[in-house]
Design a protein around this motif. Structure first.
Motif, PDB file in Angstrom:
ATOM      1  N   HIS A  72      71.678 -72.863  35.028  1.00 20.96           N
ATOM      2  CA  HIS A  72      71.882 -72.956  33.581  1.00 20.96           C
ATOM      3  C   HIS A  72      70.803 -72.193  32.839  1.00 20.96           C
ATOM      4  O   HIS A  72      71.094 -71.423  31.903  1.00 20.96           O
ATOM      5  CB  HIS A  72      71.893 -74.433  33.172  1.00 20.96           C
ATOM      6  N   ALA A  73      69.542 -72.366  33.230  1.00 19.20           N
ATOM      7  CA  ALA A  73      68.433 -71.691  32.550  1.00 19.20           C
ATOM      8  C   ALA A  73      68.595 -70.182  32.601  1.00 19.20           C
ATOM      9  O   ALA A  73      68.346 -69.479  31.607  1.00 19.20           O
ATOM     10  CB  ALA A  73      67.107 -72.110  33.180  1.00 19.20           C
ATOM     11  N   ALA A  74      69.006 -69.667  33.750  1.00 15.38           N
ATOM     12  CA  ALA A  74      69.154 -68.219  33.905  1.00 15.38           C
ATOM     13  C   ALA A  74      70.329 -67.682  33.095  1.00 15.38           C
ATOM     14  O   ALA A  74      70.218 -66.634  32.439  1.00 15.38           O
ATOM     15  CB  ALA A  74      69.317 -67.880  35.383  1.00 15.38           C
ATOM     16  N   ILE A  75      71.468 -68.376  33.133  1.00 18.84           N
ATOM     17  CA  ILE A  75      72.642 -67.928  32.392  1.00 18.84           C
ATOM     18  C   ILE A  75      72.374 -67.947  30.889  1.00 18.84           C
ATOM     19  O   ILE A  75      72.717 -67.012  30.159  1.00 18.84           O
ATOM     20  CB  ILE A  75      73.866 -68.792  32.743  1.00 18.84           C
ATOM     21  N   VAL A  76      71.728 -69.017  30.420  1.00 18.71           N
ATOM     22  CA  VAL A  76      71.392 -69.106  28.991  1.00 18.71           C
ATOM     23  C   VAL A  76      70.442 -67.982  28.610  1.00 18.71           C
ATOM     24  O   VAL A  76      70.614 -67.320  27.573  1.00 18.71           O
ATOM     25  CB  VAL A  76      70.777 -70.483  28.670  1.00 18.71           C
ATOM     26  N   ALA A  77      69.424 -67.731  29.436  1.00 19.73           N
ATOM     27  CA  ALA A  77      68.448 -66.692  29.130  1.00 19.73           C
ATOM     28  C   ALA A  77      69.107 -65.330  29.007  1.00 19.73           C
ATOM     29  O   ALA A  77      68.806 -64.556  28.071  1.00 19.73           O
ATOM     30  CB  ALA A  77      67.369 -66.661  30.213  1.00 19.73           C
ATOM     31  N   LEU A  78      70.016 -65.005  29.915  1.00 12.88           N
ATOM     32  CA  LEU A  78      70.667 -63.696  29.877  1.00 12.88           C
ATOM     33  C   LEU A  78      71.654 -63.604  28.719  1.00 12.88           C
ATOM     34  O   LEU A  78      71.695 -62.595  28.001  1.00 12.88           O
ATOM     35  CB  LEU A  78      71.383 -63.435  31.203  1.00 12.88           C
ATOM     36  N   ALA A  79      72.452 -64.645  28.522  1.00 15.39           N
ATOM     37  CA  ALA A  79      73.473 -64.603  27.475  1.00 15.39           C
ATOM     38  C   ALA A  79      72.849 -64.482  26.089  1.00 15.39           C
ATOM     39  O   ALA A  79      73.393 -63.784  25.215  1.00 15.39           O
ATOM     40  CB  ALA A  79      74.354 -65.849  27.551  1.00 15.39           C
ATOM     41  N   GLU A  80      71.704 -65.128  25.882  1.00 18.42           N
ATOM     42  CA  GLU A  80      71.089 -65.106  24.557  1.00 18.42           C
ATOM     43  C   GLU A  80      70.499 -63.740  24.217  1.00 18.42           C
ATOM     44  O   GLU A  80      70.282 -63.442  23.042  1.00 18.42           O
ATOM     45  CB  GLU A  80      70.017 -66.192  24.458  1.00 18.42           C
ATOM     46  N   GLN A  81      70.212 -62.909  25.221  1.00 15.01           N
ATOM     47  CA  GLN A  81      69.679 -61.571  24.930  1.00 15.01           C
ATOM     48  C   GLN A  81      70.722 -60.492  25.212  1.00 15.01           C
ATOM     49  O   GLN A  81      70.381 -59.347  25.475  1.00 15.01           O
ATOM     50  CB  GLN A  81      68.388 -61.305  25.704  1.00 15.01           C
ATOM     51  N   ARG A  82      71.976 -60.892  25.129  1.00 15.93           N
ATOM     52  CA  ARG A  82      73.093 -59.983  25.389  1.00 15.93           C
ATOM     53  C   ARG A  82      73.001 -58.716  24.545  1.00 15.93           C
ATOM     54  O   ARG A  82      73.276 -57.616  25.024  1.00 15.93           O
ATOM     55  CB  ARG A  82      74.408 -60.730  25.119  1.00 15.93           C
ATOM     56  N   GLN A  83      72.609 -58.820  23.289  1.00 17.74           N
ATOM     57  CA  GLN A  83      72.597 -57.681  22.380  1.00 17.74           C
ATOM     58  C   GLN A  83      71.278 -56.911  22.389  1.00 17.74           C
ATOM     59  O   GLN A  83      71.171 -55.867  21.747  1.00 17.74           O
ATOM     60  CB  GLN A  83      72.896 -58.159  20.944  1.00 17.74           C
ATOM     61  N   GLU A  84      70.281 -57.405  23.095  1.00 17.01           N
ATOM     62  CA  GLU A  84      68.988 -56.728  23.119  1.00 17.01           C
ATOM     63  C   GLU A  84      69.062 -55.462  23.972  1.00 17.01           C
ATOM     64  O   GLU A  84      69.651 -55.462  25.051  1.00 17.01           O
ATOM     65  CB  GLU A  84      67.899 -57.658  23.680  1.00 17.01           C
ATOM     66  N   GLN A  85      68.454 -54.405  23.504  1.00 20.57           N
ATOM     67  CA  GLN A  85      68.397 -53.156  24.243  1.00 20.57           C
ATOM     68  C   GLN A  85      67.029 -53.041  24.909  1.00 20.57           C
ATOM     69  O   GLN A  85      66.008 -52.913  24.231  1.00 20.57           O
ATOM     70  CB  GLN A  85      68.642 -51.964  23.316  1.00 20.57           C
ATOM     71  N   VAL A  86      67.035 -53.099  26.228  1.00 17.06           N
ATOM     72  CA  VAL A  86      65.801 -52.958  26.988  1.00 17.06           C
ATOM     73  C   VAL A  86      66.033 -51.922  28.076  1.00 17.06           C
ATOM     74  O   VAL A  86      67.174 -51.604  28.436  1.00 17.06           O
ATOM     75  CB  VAL A  86      65.346 -54.296  27.607  1.00 17.06           C
ATOM     76  N   GLY A  87      64.943 -51.400  28.627  1.00 16.69           N
ATOM     77  CA  GLY A  87      65.045 -50.360  29.627  1.00 16.69           C
ATOM     78  C   GLY A  87      65.660 -50.811  30.936  1.00 16.69           C
ATOM     79  O   GLY A  87      66.663 -50.245  31.404  1.00 16.69           O
TER      80      GLY A  87
END
Length: 432
Positions: free
Chosen positions: A239-254
């Protein structure tokens, strides 16, 4: 509290790995991720958010970075979604002395005594015949239907002094009904399963079912600071990992960010869906397609990548404090736990430990350090397996908990949210 309530919902809908993967897929789809299939051709570009399932027990999801993997690498979180359990044998139903019972095998390493005298039900998946094709469908009988009754104290006078001793073959089969003729088939069970799944009984070709706790997860403690549930190890990490990734879905990182939910960790990971499988390395390779030399790009990307293996950690138990190393006392509510072992039962190195400490600082959360007592054998995680397969710098971390592998475990709600914040900091960590 909102994070804790969301976690409770995930735990309630995830009685087995199949359900945990299904719940994760639904959350990802709602967040704008699209599903890929391993048998299809992939054409992914920067910013694309995707997930792919392997069977019903494993899922890999990611967001493609704005830089090529060969230049920015991957940021990976690895977890597992399976839980120690009692699993039904193929010819499970039988009758004995007027009772209907179910034959079971032990899956993983549960604390068997905790399964007695509890309301139990069944969950897993059905294999269905659908117009000549086989498909799998998760199923969960939510009402209590099974129980493993203890022998009365009057027959087992020494149980409180000697401890409960269970013969796995004779004492674990649960009772699920009564019979007058000492005959039992799986006909009634198939009807109940079909009704729960919304299919016809004749469509069921086979099934894989676990006994699971029928009691829902709950917040506890006077201030609701504790969480009581089945599967805290390791669904809290999923749950922690899925939430972490989903919440930064729109962030542009390298870097390209990935989260993988493996199956079979509790039995050694040596399956097509486990950490020893090809799931992660195949996806890494496919994400490096498109360049002039994709194989070289893959090898270059690995040198720039990092893996965080997220799995439950042991908190100090006040009634068994002597089980813990006196210099590494882990506190519930004290933050995520970095796990270290000299014999590589955890994959953490001094360098990867330092990296995660910096991630913790960036996330604004504390980080605790755990080392097992030297005179006790240490458990392990997917970390060493994945590090060995891929050569990724790896660190093991988890939320602290009590009663690991009990049918009902205990953690602090705050630690679960802090773990997600730490994993989020890792996923967005910049190129080194």
């Amino acid at each position: 509290m909102s994070y804790a309530q969301d976690l409770l919902e995930y735990l309630e809908t995830s009685p087995t790995a199949a359900h945990a993967v299904q719940a994760a897929a639904h959350r990802l789809a709602d967040a704008g991720f699209f599903e890929l299939r391993e048998g299809d051709s992939w054409d992914l570009g920067a910013g694309d958010a995707f997930f792919v399932r392997r069977g019903r027990g494993a899922l890999l999801t990611g967001v493609v970075g704005i830089m090529p993997p060969a230049e920015a690498g991957f940021r990976v979180v690895g977890t597992h979604a399976d839980v120690p359990a009692l699993r039904l044998k193929p010819n499970a139903p039988y009758a004995k002395e007027g009772y209907r019972q179910l034959g079971v095998e032990v899956y993983g390493g549960p604390i068997l005594a905790t399964w007695t005298d509890r309301d139990l039900t069944l969950a897993g998946y059905l294999v269905l015949s659908d117009q000549g094709r086989l498909r799998e469908e998760p199923v969960h009988l939510k009402r209590p239907i099974c129980r493993i009754p203890n022998a009365a104290l009057h027959f087992n006078r020494g149980v409180n002094e000697d401890g409960l001793k269970l013969d796995k073959q004779k004492h674990l089969p649960p009772i699920y009904g009564l019979t007058k003729d000492d005959k039992a088939t799986d006909g009634a069970l198939r009807v109940a399963l079909a009704e729960a799944a919304g299919v016809e009984p004749a469509a069921i070709v086979d099934y894989c079912l676990d006994l699971v706790d029928a009691q829902p997860p709950a917040l506890g403690g006077l201030g609701n600071e504790l969480l009581f549930a089945r599967g805290i190890d390791n669904l809290v990490s999923c749950h922690a990992a899925i939430v972490a990734l989903a919440e930064q879905r729109q962030e542009q990182v390298g870097p390209t960010r990935l989260v993988v939910l493996f199956d079979s960790e509790e039995v050694g990971s040596n399956t097509a869906r486990g950490a020893s499988s090809t799931l992660l390395d195949v996806v890494l390779e496919r994400l490096c397609f498109g360049g002039e030399n994709p194989r070289e790009d893959l090898l270059r990307s690995i040198s720039r990548s990092r893996l965080v293996s997220a799995d439950g950690a042991h908190a100090l138990h006040p009634n068994y404090a002597d089980f813990h190393d006196p210099q590494h006392k882990i506190r519930l509510g004290g933050g995520p736990v970095i796990k270290v072992n000299a014999n590589e039962r955890y994959a953490t190195t001094a360098e990867s430990r330092a990296y995660l400490k910096l991630c913790a600082e960036a996330a604004g959360v504390p980080a605790q350090l755990y080392v097992h007592r030297t005179d006790l054998p240490c458990g392990s995680t997917i970390g060493p397996i994945s590090a060995t397969r891929l050569g990724l710098p790896t660190v093991d971390v988890g939320a602290p908990m009590l009663a690991m592998h009990s049918i009902r475990e205990t953690t602090a709600a705050a630690d679960c949210e802090m773990l997600s914040a730490l994993l989020a900091a890792h996923l967005r960590a910049k190129v080194e």
